[in-house]
Design a protein around this motif. Structure first.
Motif, PDB file in Angstrom:
ATOM      1  N   LEU A 266      38.404  82.238 -34.459  1.00  0.00           N
ATOM      2  CA  LEU A 266      37.075  81.803 -34.058  1.00  0.00           C
ATOM      3  C   LEU A 266      36.706  80.743 -35.166  1.00  0.00           C
ATOM      4  O   LEU A 266      35.926  80.022 -34.758  1.00  0.00           O
ATOM      5  N   HIS A 267      37.020  80.866 -36.271  1.00  0.00           N
ATOM      6  CA  HIS A 267      36.480  80.083 -37.529  1.00  0.00           C
ATOM      7  C   HIS A 267      37.417  78.805 -37.543  1.00  0.00           C
ATOM      8  O   HIS A 267      36.951  77.809 -38.178  1.00  0.00           O
ATOM      9  N   LEU A 268      38.259  78.671 -36.605  1.00  0.00           N
ATOM     10  CA  LEU A 268      39.292  77.556 -36.647  1.00  0.00           C
ATOM     11  C   LEU A 268      38.578  76.205 -35.882  1.00  0.00           C
ATOM     12  O   LEU A 268      39.195  75.063 -35.794  1.00  0.00           O
ATOM     13  N   TRP A 269      37.740  76.407 -35.027  1.00  0.00           N
ATOM     14  CA  TRP A 269      37.282  75.374 -33.908  1.00  0.00           C
ATOM     15  C   TRP A 269      36.433  74.318 -34.802  1.00  0.00           C
ATOM     16  O   TRP A 269      35.350  74.536 -35.311  1.00  0.00           O
ATOM     17  N   MET A 270      37.101  73.310 -35.011  1.00  0.00           N
ATOM     18  CA  MET A 270      36.346  72.108 -35.702  1.00  0.00           C
ATOM     19  C   MET A 270      36.785  70.809 -35.295  1.00  0.00           C
ATOM     20  O   MET A 270      37.477  70.044 -36.087  1.00  0.00           O
ATOM     21  N   PRO A 271      36.784  70.370 -33.904  1.00  0.00           N
ATOM     22  CA  PRO A 271      37.336  69.242 -33.484  1.00  0.00           C
ATOM     23  C   PRO A 271      36.530  68.270 -33.846  1.00  0.00           C
ATOM     24  O   PRO A 271      35.443  67.882 -34.575  1.00  0.00           O
ATOM     25  N   MET A 272      37.553  67.048 -34.160  1.00  0.00           N
ATOM     26  CA  MET A 272      36.963  65.556 -34.476  1.00  0.00           C
ATOM     27  C   MET A 272      36.753  65.431 -36.134  1.00  0.00           C
ATOM     28  O   MET A 272      36.858  64.285 -36.295  1.00  0.00           O
ATOM     29  N   VAL A 273      36.887  66.656 -36.972  1.00  0.00           N
ATOM     30  CA  VAL A 273      36.361  66.359 -38.200  1.00  0.00           C
ATOM     31  C   VAL A 273      37.582  65.481 -38.902  1.00  0.00           C
ATOM     32  O   VAL A 273      37.434  64.882 -39.987  1.00  0.00           O
ATOM     33  N   ARG A 274      38.956  65.494 -38.486  1.00  0.00           N
ATOM     34  CA  ARG A 274      39.760  64.970 -39.235  1.00  0.00           C
ATOM     35  C   ARG A 274      40.510  63.864 -38.333  1.00  0.00           C
ATOM     36  O   ARG A 274      41.279  63.229 -38.734  1.00  0.00           O
ATOM     37  N   VAL A 275      39.567  63.144 -37.476  1.00  0.00           N
ATOM     38  CA  VAL A 275      40.032  62.084 -36.722  1.00  0.00           C
ATOM     39  C   VAL A 275      39.444  60.771 -37.132  1.00  0.00           C
ATOM     40  O   VAL A 275      38.159  60.887 -37.476  1.00  0.00           O
ATOM     41  N   ALA A 276      40.364  59.924 -37.284  1.00  0.00           N
ATOM     42  CA  ALA A 276      39.776  58.543 -37.690  1.00  0.00           C
ATOM     43  C   ALA A 276      38.546  57.986 -36.868  1.00  0.00           C
ATOM     44  O   ALA A 276      38.592  58.047 -35.689  1.00  0.00           O
ATOM     45  N   ALA A 277      37.286  57.629 -37.544  1.00  0.00           N
ATOM     46  CA  ALA A 277      36.058  57.226 -36.687  1.00  0.00           C
ATOM     47  C   ALA A 277      36.667  56.441 -35.510  1.00  0.00           C
ATOM     48  O   ALA A 277      35.831  56.721 -34.612  1.00  0.00           O
ATOM     49  N   PRO A 278      37.195  55.269 -35.565  1.00  0.00           N
ATOM     50  CA  PRO A 278      37.513  54.336 -34.260  1.00  0.00           C
ATOM     51  C   PRO A 278      37.822  55.264 -33.294  1.00  0.00           C
ATOM     52  O   PRO A 278      37.805  54.671 -31.919  1.00  0.00           O
ATOM     53  N   LEU A 279      38.637  56.523 -33.495  1.00  0.00           N
ATOM     54  CA  LEU A 279      39.140  57.307 -32.193  1.00  0.00           C
ATOM     55  C   LEU A 279      38.300  58.492 -31.953  1.00  0.00           C
ATOM     56  O   LEU A 279      38.634  59.102 -30.909  1.00  0.00           O
ATOM     57  N   VAL A 280      37.292  58.810 -32.606  1.00  0.00           N
ATOM     58  CA  VAL A 280      36.478  59.652 -32.304  1.00  0.00           C
ATOM     59  C   VAL A 280      35.875  59.618 -30.831  1.00  0.00           C
ATOM     60  O   VAL A 280      35.749  60.593 -30.084  1.00  0.00           O
ATOM     61  N   PRO A 281      35.578  58.544 -30.440  1.00  0.00           N
ATOM     62  CA  PRO A 281      35.037  58.360 -28.817  1.00  0.00           C
ATOM     63  C   PRO A 281      35.887  58.863 -27.933  1.00  0.00           C
ATOM     64  O   PRO A 281      35.627  59.466 -26.831  1.00  0.00           O
ATOM     65  N   LEU A 282      37.429  58.785 -28.273  1.00  0.00           N
ATOM     66  CA  LEU A 282      38.587  59.493 -27.343  1.00  0.00           C
ATOM     67  C   LEU A 282      38.300  60.791 -27.048  1.00  0.00           C
ATOM     68  O   LEU A 282      38.433  61.213 -26.148  1.00  0.00           O
ATOM     69  N   TRP A 283      37.787  61.486 -28.144  1.00  0.00           N
ATOM     70  CA  TRP A 283      37.832  62.998 -28.053  1.00  0.00           C
ATOM     71  C   TRP A 283      36.406  63.266 -27.351  1.00  0.00           C
ATOM     72  O   TRP A 283      36.421  64.171 -26.417  1.00  0.00           O
ATOM     73  N   GLU A 284      35.517  62.485 -27.592  1.00  0.00           N
ATOM     74  CA  GLU A 284      34.094  62.730 -26.876  1.00  0.00           C
ATOM     75  C   GLU A 284      34.115  62.584 -25.328  1.00  0.00           C
ATOM     76  O   GLU A 284      33.671  63.303 -24.604  1.00  0.00           O
ATOM     77  N   VAL A 285      35.141  61.640 -24.947  1.00  0.00           N
ATOM     78  CA  VAL A 285      35.472  61.601 -23.352  1.00  0.00           C
ATOM     79  C   VAL A 285      35.924  63.143 -23.080  1.00  0.00           C
ATOM     80  O   VAL A 285      35.291  63.410 -22.030  1.00  0.00           O
ATOM     81  N   LEU A 286      36.741  63.564 -23.705  1.00  0.00           N
ATOM     82  CA  LEU A 286      37.227  65.031 -23.088  1.00  0.00           C
ATOM     83  C   LEU A 286      36.474  65.986 -23.620  1.00  0.00           C
ATOM     84  O   LEU A 286      36.304  67.020 -22.762  1.00  0.00           O
ATOM     85  N   GLU A 287      35.415  65.696 -24.274  1.00  0.00           N
ATOM     86  CA  GLU A 287      34.260  66.800 -24.579  1.00  0.00           C
ATOM     87  C   GLU A 287      33.250  66.848 -23.242  1.00  0.00           C
ATOM     88  O   GLU A 287      32.648  67.766 -23.071  1.00  0.00           O
ATOM     89  N   ARG A 288      33.195  65.550 -22.834  1.00  0.00           N
ATOM     90  CA  ARG A 288      32.361  65.694 -21.266  1.00  0.00           C
ATOM     91  C   ARG A 288      33.052  66.328 -20.221  1.00  0.00           C
ATOM     92  O   ARG A 288      32.933  67.166 -19.530  1.00  0.00           O
ATOM     93  N   THR A 289      34.433  65.956 -19.932  1.00  0.00           N
ATOM     94  CA  THR A 289      35.257  66.408 -18.894  1.00  0.00           C
ATOM     95  C   THR A 289      36.810  66.520 -19.616  1.00  0.00           C
ATOM     96  O   THR A 289      37.224  65.505 -19.971  1.00  0.00           O
ATOM     97  N   PRO A 290      37.184  67.852 -19.749  1.00  0.00           N
ATOM     98  CA  PRO A 290      36.735  69.060 -19.230  1.00  0.00           C
ATOM     99  C   PRO A 290      35.711  69.712 -19.984  1.00  0.00           C
ATOM    100  O   PRO A 290      35.416  70.811 -19.540  1.00  0.00           O
ATOM    101  N   GLY A 291      35.330  69.346 -21.099  1.00  0.00           N
ATOM    102  CA  GLY A 291      34.523  70.106 -21.841  1.00  0.00           C
ATOM    103  C   GLY A 291      35.132  71.027 -22.790  1.00  0.00           C
ATOM    104  O   GLY A 291      34.930  72.307 -22.509  1.00  0.00           O
ATOM    105  N   PHE A 292      35.903  70.807 -23.809  1.00  0.00           N
ATOM    106  CA  PHE A 292      36.779  71.610 -24.599  1.00  0.00           C
ATOM    107  C   PHE A 292      35.896  72.504 -25.251  1.00  0.00           C
ATOM    108  O   PHE A 292      35.858  73.750 -25.201  1.00  0.00           O
ATOM    109  N   SER A 293      34.892  72.074 -26.148  1.00  0.00           N
ATOM    110  CA  SER A 293      34.105  72.766 -26.962  1.00  0.00           C
ATOM    111  C   SER A 293      32.895  73.697 -25.968  1.00  0.00           C
ATOM    112  O   SER A 293      32.811  74.925 -26.377  1.00  0.00           O
TER     113      SER A 293
END
Lengths: 322, 318
Positions: A266-293
């Motif tokens: 449970l303590h391991l969930w920390m999406p995006m913290v190690r992703v380079a800033a210009p690529l963070v929006p790509l993760w955010e797309v997946l956070e909308r659909t399917p919505g991992f978090s």
């Protein structure tokens, strides 16, 4: 442009294999660093904030075979696949193997030293259709032809690490290994990076197609490792909740089955913290659909609710006993 | 966007080393040479001198501007056999070189190529060898390794493997990867183990020696086998001497873009093996970049491949 003066790379492909480290207790920082010390002369990269994240030095494997191709085109590639291992919170092990390719390479194989000063690059003999190779790679092996297989390199690295004397090979719970395969193509000049497709297959294979300003960008590797890690966490937690038969077996039994989640995941969930800033929006797309978090939060909430529910009768029993 | 937070353990750094244009090796000294007396050394340096002048002239011609920086070095074997002592041997070597009109800037011990500054250098280089893949290698099988050996192609299949497969032709020749029609297949022994002790081969240590002279060795990002300035008398024990000793204050840097070694032609086999090893070492990429960038800034021509940076003059005779 790199020091060797080659043409630009138009394609990056790789595979991340993610699994539970096969040992009973999470490794502390010093042991994690020792495990991933794949070579005596290069240190591991160790980061302790916001979680423990250790990255091994990179190893090279020589290849001389066909590029994957959706069309069945036969383009020979010679060079090296680079591989590294990543350990998160001393608990989740990942091995990543990848290569990058220019659109054009020498017609004939060069002396081996030529490839060693271009680590992680596989050069095509002649012209490479990068879109065809990217699609072929995500599709998997076509027609029984032995094409470039970074996944096998990653798998071997995981196998080698699991043979290390630091590990007791007693995993605290059962889990499946997942594979994430990516292809990143060069986007139009000035265009923002985009994630074109993220596909979940039932055999534990995930495929990602990216379009990025520069396939040489090390950030792509970090992004894919981060996606693979969180996809594995989610997959593992879903299976654990399923196996616990939450809601259909007596509470204490379900709680016992879910306990490893609390101890190890449970303590391991920390999406995006190690992703380079210009690529963070790509993760955010997946956070909308399917919505991992969102899915993760709901599962965690279910587990916590169960634990809370079970605590109440226990408390009452305790009170009546005295 | 600026990052505020940094963790030094997460951002490995690789230190740069000062670089000359050419590292010129004036000789290797083995027990037999020493036993043959100062005349052997005098004859050797006499043969080396014209080539040393030629290297200086050639380097100057390659430079777009400025004077060539050439450092000279001399390697003494204290690894395979221990003989004499620095106190006895070094002054004799220096005197014979001077008599031939040569100056020695750096003196190195061969055992320093195995272990220096508390670092197992040869073992580190061994871990950086990447086998050249035969055609058909797609990463799914581990590279074929013969423990302790490194070859420049594909070996003949082992006899027991042949016997196990009936109907297989009795023998197939070894082949050199990338051969031009006909192979020159070479198999290099890198080390052997007797009891608890590993002995590195002369060829492998010579490859480490080349990498040191090319400024490409690092340990956890720091330079290794760095020269130590030495003035005054020499000790009675080889172990009391650092791996590389700087003998002249004004010497050009020990490491260089290119190396040149002037040796008698009996070293041909060993240096061929060195070339095979150098062509299979994955050096620290950042160190490689540093050297390339600096050479480009100076306009000095630098071969891209590491093995091509080592040149030799092999003169006739022993």
């Amino acid at each position: 442009m790199d020091a060797t003066g080659d043409g630009v790379r138009v394609l990056s492909c790789g595979e991340v294999r993610t699994c539970l480290l096969q040992t009973s207790a999470s490794l502390p920082a010093a042991s994690a660093a020792q495990l991933l010390q794949l070579r005596p002369d290069s240190g591991v990269s160790l980061s302790a904030r916001p979680n423990l994240h250790v990255v091994s030095p990179e190893l090279l494997t020589g290849v001389d075979c066909l590029f994957p191709a959706k069309s069945g085109a036969k383009v020979r590639g010679v060079g090296t696949v680079r591989a590294r291992a990543v350990l998160t919170e001393g608990r989740v092990l990942q091995a990543t193997a990848c290569f990058r390719a220019p659109a054009r390479g020498p017609e004939h194989r060069q002396p081996w030293g030529h490839y060693l000063v271009r680590p992680g690059i596989v050069e095509p003999a002649g012209r490479l259709e990068e879109g065809d190779a990217a699609a072929g790679f995500l599709d998997g092996r076509a027609g029984g032809v032995q094409t470039l297989d970074p996944g096998a390199v990653a798998e071997r690295l995981i196998g080698d690490l699991h043979a290390h004397a630091l590990l007791d090979r007693r995993a605290p719970f059962k889990s499946r290994r997942t594979r994430l395969r990516w292809s990143a193509l060069r986007g139009d000049p000035g265009a923002a990076p985009v994630i074109e497709r993220f596909t979940l297959a039932d055999d534990g294979l995930r495929t990602v197609l990216l379009r990025v300003p520069d396939p040489d960008d090390e950030g792509v590797l970090g992004l894919c490792e981060d996606l693979a890690l969180h996809d594995w966490l989610l997959t593992t937690l879903v299976h654990m909740v399923e196996r616990s038969r939450l809601g259909s077996v007596p509470g204490p039994e379900a709680v016992a089955a879910l306990r490893p989640a609390v101890d190890h995941l449970l303590h391991l969930w920390m999406p995006m913290v190690r992703v380079a800033a210009p690529l963070v929006p790509l993760w955010e797309v997946l956070e909308r659909t399917p919505g991992f978090s969102a899915q993760w939060r709901i599962l965690v909430q279910r587990i916590r609710d169960q634990l809370a529910l079970q605590a109440i009768p226990l408390l009452r029993d305790d009170l009546t006993r005295h | 966007m600026e990052t505020v937070f940094h963790e030094t353990t997460a951002e490995p750094r690789v230190a740069a080393v000062p670089l000359a244009h050419v590292s010129l090796e004036l000789g290797h000294l083995y027990m037999d040479d020493f036993a043959a007396g100062p005349e052997r050394l005098r004859a050797h340096f006499g043969r080396v001198r014209p080539w040393a002048d030629a290297v200086t002239a050639m380097t100057a011609a390659q430079l777009p501007r400025g004077r060539p920086r050439i450092s000279t070095c001399f390697l003494v074997d204290d690894y395979f056999t221990r003989y004499s002592s620095p106190a006895e041997l070094v002054p004799m070597v220096l005197a014979e070189a001077e008599a031939a009109g040569l100056r020695i800037d750096y003196l190195a011990r061969e055992s320093g190529c195995a272990r220096a500054d508390g670092v197992e250098l040869a073992a580190s280089v061994l871990a950086r060898l990447v086998e050249a893949p035969p055609p058909g290698s797609n990463g799914s099988r581990p590279p074929v390794r013969e423990v302790g050996w490194m070859c420049n192609g594909e070996r003949t299949p082992a006899v027991d493997a042949l016997e196990a497969m009936s109907g297989v032709p009795a023998w197939s020749p070894p082949s050199e990867v990338g051969a031009r029609r006909h192979s020159v297949f070479t198999d290099v022994e890198l080390w052997d183990d007797r009891g608890q002790r590993r002995t590195w081969s002369c060829a492998f240590l010579a490859a480490v020696w080349q990498l040191a002279r090319l400024g490409l060795l690092r340990h956890r990002g720091d330079p290794v086998m760095s020269p130590v300035r030495w003035a005054g008398g020499f000790p009675g024990d080889w172990d009391a001497l650092p791996a590389v000793v700087q003998l002249r204050e004004e010497a050009a840097p020990f490491a260089a873009y290119q190396t040149c070694s002037v040796l008698p032609n009996r070293f041909l086999d060993v240096e061929h093996a060195v070339r095979i090893v150098l062509g299979r070492v994955q050096v620290e990429p950042r160190a490689l970049e540093q050297v390339s960038e600096r050479a480009a800034q100076e306009g000095f021509p630098l071969p891209a491949e590491v093995a091509d940076r080592a040149a030799y003059v092999l003169y006739s005779g022993s």
